[in-house]
Every structure is written in C-alpha cells, then in structure tokens.
Scaffold this active site. Structure first.
Site, PDB file in Angstrom:
ATOM      1  N   ARG A  64      -8.051  17.845  -9.832  1.00 54.69           N
ATOM      2  CA  ARG A  64      -7.990  17.076  -8.587  1.00 54.69           C
ATOM      3  C   ARG A  64      -7.718  17.996  -7.402  1.00 54.69           C
ATOM      4  O   ARG A  64      -8.269  17.818  -6.313  1.00 54.69           O
ATOM      5  CB  ARG A  64      -6.915  15.995  -8.696  1.00 54.69           C
ATOM      6  CG  ARG A  64      -6.898  15.052  -7.503  1.00 54.69           C
ATOM      7  CD  ARG A  64      -6.001  13.847  -7.756  1.00 54.69           C
ATOM      8  NE  ARG A  64      -4.608  14.225  -7.899  1.00 54.69           N
ATOM      9  CZ  ARG A  64      -3.639  13.388  -8.283  1.00 54.69           C
ATOM     10  NH1 ARG A  64      -3.914  12.135  -8.580  1.00 54.69           N
ATOM     11  NH2 ARG A  64      -2.400  13.809  -8.381  1.00 54.69           N
TER      12      ARG A  64
ATOM     13  N   GLU B  37      -4.583   0.610  -1.746  1.00 55.11           N
ATOM     14  CA  GLU B  37      -3.400   1.125  -2.442  1.00 55.11           C
ATOM     15  C   GLU B  37      -2.253   1.209  -1.446  1.00 55.11           C
ATOM     16  O   GLU B  37      -2.404   0.815  -0.287  1.00 55.11           O
ATOM     17  CB  GLU B  37      -3.701   2.489  -3.057  1.00 55.11           C
ATOM     18  CG  GLU B  37      -4.088   3.555  -2.036  1.00 55.11           C
ATOM     19  CD  GLU B  37      -4.230   4.942  -2.655  1.00 55.11           C
ATOM     20  OE1 GLU B  37      -3.450   5.301  -3.557  1.00 55.11           O
ATOM     21  OE2 GLU B  37      -5.129   5.678  -2.225  1.00 55.11           O
TER      22      GLU B  37
ATOM     23  N   LYS C  90      -5.795  14.604  -2.103  1.00 54.63           N
ATOM     24  CA  LYS C  90      -4.387  14.725  -1.735  1.00 54.63           C
ATOM     25  C   LYS C  90      -4.265  15.804  -0.662  1.00 54.63           C
ATOM     26  O   LYS C  90      -3.991  16.963  -0.943  1.00 54.63           O
ATOM     27  CB  LYS C  90      -3.551  15.080  -2.971  1.00 54.63           C
ATOM     28  CG  LYS C  90      -2.756  13.870  -3.516  1.00 54.63           C
ATOM     29  CD  LYS C  90      -1.933  14.219  -4.730  1.00 54.63           C
ATOM     30  CE  LYS C  90      -0.533  13.662  -4.658  1.00 54.63           C
ATOM     31  NZ  LYS C  90      -0.460  12.196  -4.737  1.00 54.63           N
TER      32      LYS C  90
HETATM   33  C1  PLP Z   1      -0.308  11.026  -5.426  1.00 49.02           C
HETATM   34  C2  PLP Z   1      -0.798   9.686  -5.036  1.00 49.02           C
HETATM   35  C3  PLP Z   1      -0.972   8.658  -5.977  1.00 49.02           C
HETATM   36  C4  PLP Z   1      -0.522   8.781  -7.399  1.00 49.02           C
HETATM   37  O1  PLP Z   1      -1.237   9.719  -8.169  1.00 49.02           O
HETATM   38  P1  PLP Z   1      -0.656  10.247  -9.547  1.00 49.02           P
HETATM   39  O2  PLP Z   1      -1.632  11.275  -9.970  1.00 49.02           O
HETATM   40  O3  PLP Z   1      -0.597   9.097 -10.487  1.00 49.02           O
HETATM   41  O4  PLP Z   1       0.697  10.790  -9.253  1.00 49.02           O
HETATM   42  C5  PLP Z   1      -1.535   7.478  -5.543  1.00 49.02           C
HETATM   43  N1  PLP Z   1      -1.883   7.279  -4.255  1.00 49.02           N
HETATM   44  C6  PLP Z   1      -1.705   8.221  -3.319  1.00 49.02           C
HETATM   45  C7  PLP Z   1      -2.117   7.943  -1.931  1.00 49.02           C
HETATM   46  C8  PLP Z   1      -1.149   9.452  -3.689  1.00 49.02           C
HETATM   47  O5  PLP Z   1      -0.956  10.390  -2.770  1.00 49.02           O
END
Ligand code: PLP
Length: 344
Positions: free
Chosen positions: A82, A220, A184
């Site tokens: 990722r 989300e 991210k």
């Molecule tokens: C990091 C994050 C998540 C969760 O991802 P994981 O890989 O399960 O920790 C979900 N939504 C957002 C916006 C994030 O930054």
C-alpha cells in the site's frame, strides 16, 4: 532483555521516542542502504518538498506480544504494498517492498524492550513514513526522499476502549472523487482535521463521510473504514464508485475471515438512506489501531439512527469476526492464512 519500566495498562495513544528509529535516504536516483538510528530528529532545508508541496505518505501497523512471549506483526507485506501504491500516486520513489518488511523487523527487534507485554492491552505502534527532503521551487517532485520508521508504545486508539462510539455526518468532505482518498497521504488528514475536531467538540468519536460527488453513499470515517451488518446477518462492506475509500488491511482481512467463517459478505455501494432507514443491526469502525470499534449511533441534522446490536458494545457478528481476527493475530487460534509474521 529487560522491559522498560512503563505503566503498560495505562498508556494513551501518544508518541514517545524509543531507543531506535529506522532511516533510509533516496539520492541520485536510488535508495541507499539505510539502517537504525538513535537520532529522533530530522533536519531539512527550508525548501524541502515536504514543506512546500506536501509530498508525504505514511503507514500504520502494530507489533505485539503473544501468549508464548513471541513478538509478531500482522501482514506487513500489505503495508509495504500500500505504501508503494501511495508513493506512485504522490510521484515519490516506491520503497522496495521486501526492504520495507525487513526494516520493520529490524526496528521492532531493536526496540524489544518497548513492546508491551502480553495481556496489557497495549501494543507497539509502528509508523513508517516517507517525505520529500530535496529542494523544490517550481511545482514539481523533489529528487531526494527519506523513508523512516519510528515505533512507540500505545494504549487503545479510542478513549473508553471497548465502549460503543457515536458518529456524525459533517458538512465537509474527506476526499475528492478520483483524488487521494485511496492512499495514505498526510494531506488527507490535514484537510479533515477541522471537521474531526468539530466532531470531537460535539461529543462524537469520528465523522462518517459521504461520497463527495453525490453525497449519497457512505464512504468511511477520517481514520477508519466502516462496516455494517444487515438484518439478515450479512457483512456489508461499502464500496466507492469514485475510488475514494482507503483500502484498509483490517477490513480486507475481516472480509477473508467472514468468508472463512461462512458469514455472507456483501461488498457494494451503501446509500446513507439505507442507514437512516434502520437497515443495519450493527455498525463498526475498522482499522489497525482499534480492530473493530462498535458504533452505537449516527447523529446528524434530522438523523438519529441507533444500531441495536452494537449500541451497547460489540454485536454478535462483529464479535465473532473480531474474536477470530484477534485470535489469529495473537496466535490463540491457528493462523490458516499465514498472516502473522514472527519477529522475536
Ligand atoms: C489507515 C486508515 C484506515 C485503516 O486501515 P488499516 O490498514 O486497517 O489500518 C482506514 N481509513 C483511513 C482513512 C485510514 O487512514
């Protein structure tokens, strides 16, 4: 190895420097060797790309102690992948995925004394990130970068731990359609900070963002994916038509666990009016830090929805999913997927 003298059961989700971080620089078109460092500060030019055009990406993962005393991490290969995807979108050089996993192992092993003991509820949070360190002036990508990992012992992400949380729907958007919501990058969190603090001030754990194109579909929260359980007991996983939901590793793992347990999974766009109509029995926020946090309610102007089976704590379907995933993560039950990577 002597553990640090910390109050392991009462840690908050805050930063404290440990013994070592990991750092690796990208110069002259290539990643250097990289290694551990005891220096927790970074000194950069005032014109570094990170300061001017926000070239920054990060990851979040955790290491923890299992009952037999091993220290493990969960699916670090997916974080590596990722982060490489995030890098490509931000015109940054992807950090080699095998080198990423090796760096995580090195930095966790070097900070073994900081890994919370089994049963404390705490974990060692691992924060890999990359910044543009080279100068830029005209709009462009920098030519030098640093990849870095720090680790820090933390308690639960949501204050109140297992308690069911409340969400609200803000007037603001988190991510543009076909923007950077699916990677991210720090810039996503800068832009959602204001509505996040407003939500906190009003007594909500997080904002539930709708798709910014039509404001019709559930996306989300600011830092977690959101899942539902419908009245038929199916796991409902919101999909984004505009590719603006972050591909959570916890969510993807829970979908695989649901398939393994024979729980039906429905991955599709979820309209907010389905939520308002009371179609869902359970709701949960999912991410590395909290695994699944039960959601009691969503409140917004003219909206007051309670999820009956998660209103007072984790519900039956999410309870089963969480127990199985946490069981695999802590090696209490056999890992049928090969997800748990032992470090020490
Ligand atoms: C990091 C994050 C998540 C969760 O991802 P994981 O890989 O399960 O920790 C979900 N939504 C957002 C916006 C994030 O930054």
């Amino acid at each position: 190895m002597q553990k640090k003298d910390l109050d392991w059961g009462n840690l908050s989700f805050t930063y404290q420097p440990t013994d070592y971080s990991y750092a690796c620089n990208y110069r002259n078109g290539a990643w250097e060797e990289g290694g551990l460092t005891a220096d927790h500060n970074i000194t950069l030019s005032e014109d570094a790309g990170i300061y001017q055009y926000c070239q920054e990406i990060f990851e979040g993962m955790k290491a923890y102690t299992t009952e037999d005393g091993s220290i493990v991490v969960f699916r670090p290969d997916l974080n590596a992948q990722r982060m490489a995807d995030s890098a490509r979108r931000m015109v940054m050089p992807p950090f080699p995925e095998d080198k990423f996993v090796d760096a995580v192992k090195q930095v966790v092993a070097a900070n073994e004394a900081w890994v919370p003991p089994f049963g404390s509820g705490a974990t060692l949070y691992i924060r890999p990130f990359m910044i543009a360190t080279g100068n830029v002036l005209g709009l462009g990508a920098a030519s030098e970068y640093q990849f870095r990992i720090f680790v820090t012992p933390v308690g639960p992400y949501f204050k109140g731990g297992e308690k069911a949380v409340k969400l609200t729907v803000p007037a603001y958007d988190r991510a543009a359609p076909m923007g950077t919501g699916n990677i991210k990058a720090g810039l996503n969190y800068g832009m959602s900070l204001y509505p996040t603090l407003q939500a906190h001030d009003n007594g909500y754990a997080e904002n539930l963002y709708l798709d910014s194109k039509s404001r019709t579909y559930v996306e989300e929260t600011g830092g977690t994916n959101v899942l539902f359980v419908d009245r038929q007991g199916r796991l409902v996983v919101p999909q984004s038509a505009t590719d603006s939901i972050l591909p959570s590793i916890t969510r993807r793992s829970l979908v695989e666990v649901a398939n393994y347990l024979g729980i039906e999974v429905d991955e599709r766009p979820v309209r907010f009016d389905e939520v308002v109509a009371g179609d869902f029995a359970e709701c949960g926020c999912v991410g590395t830090a909290a695994v699944i946090s039960p959601v009691a309610k969503v409140e917004a102007e003219g909206v007051d929805v309670t999820f009956p089976d998660s209103a007072n704590g984790i519900g039956p379907v999410f309870g089963r999913l969480r127990d199985t995933l946490v069981g695999i993560q802590t090696c209490k039950i056999d890992d049928p997927f090969g997800w748990v990577v032992k470090i020490v």
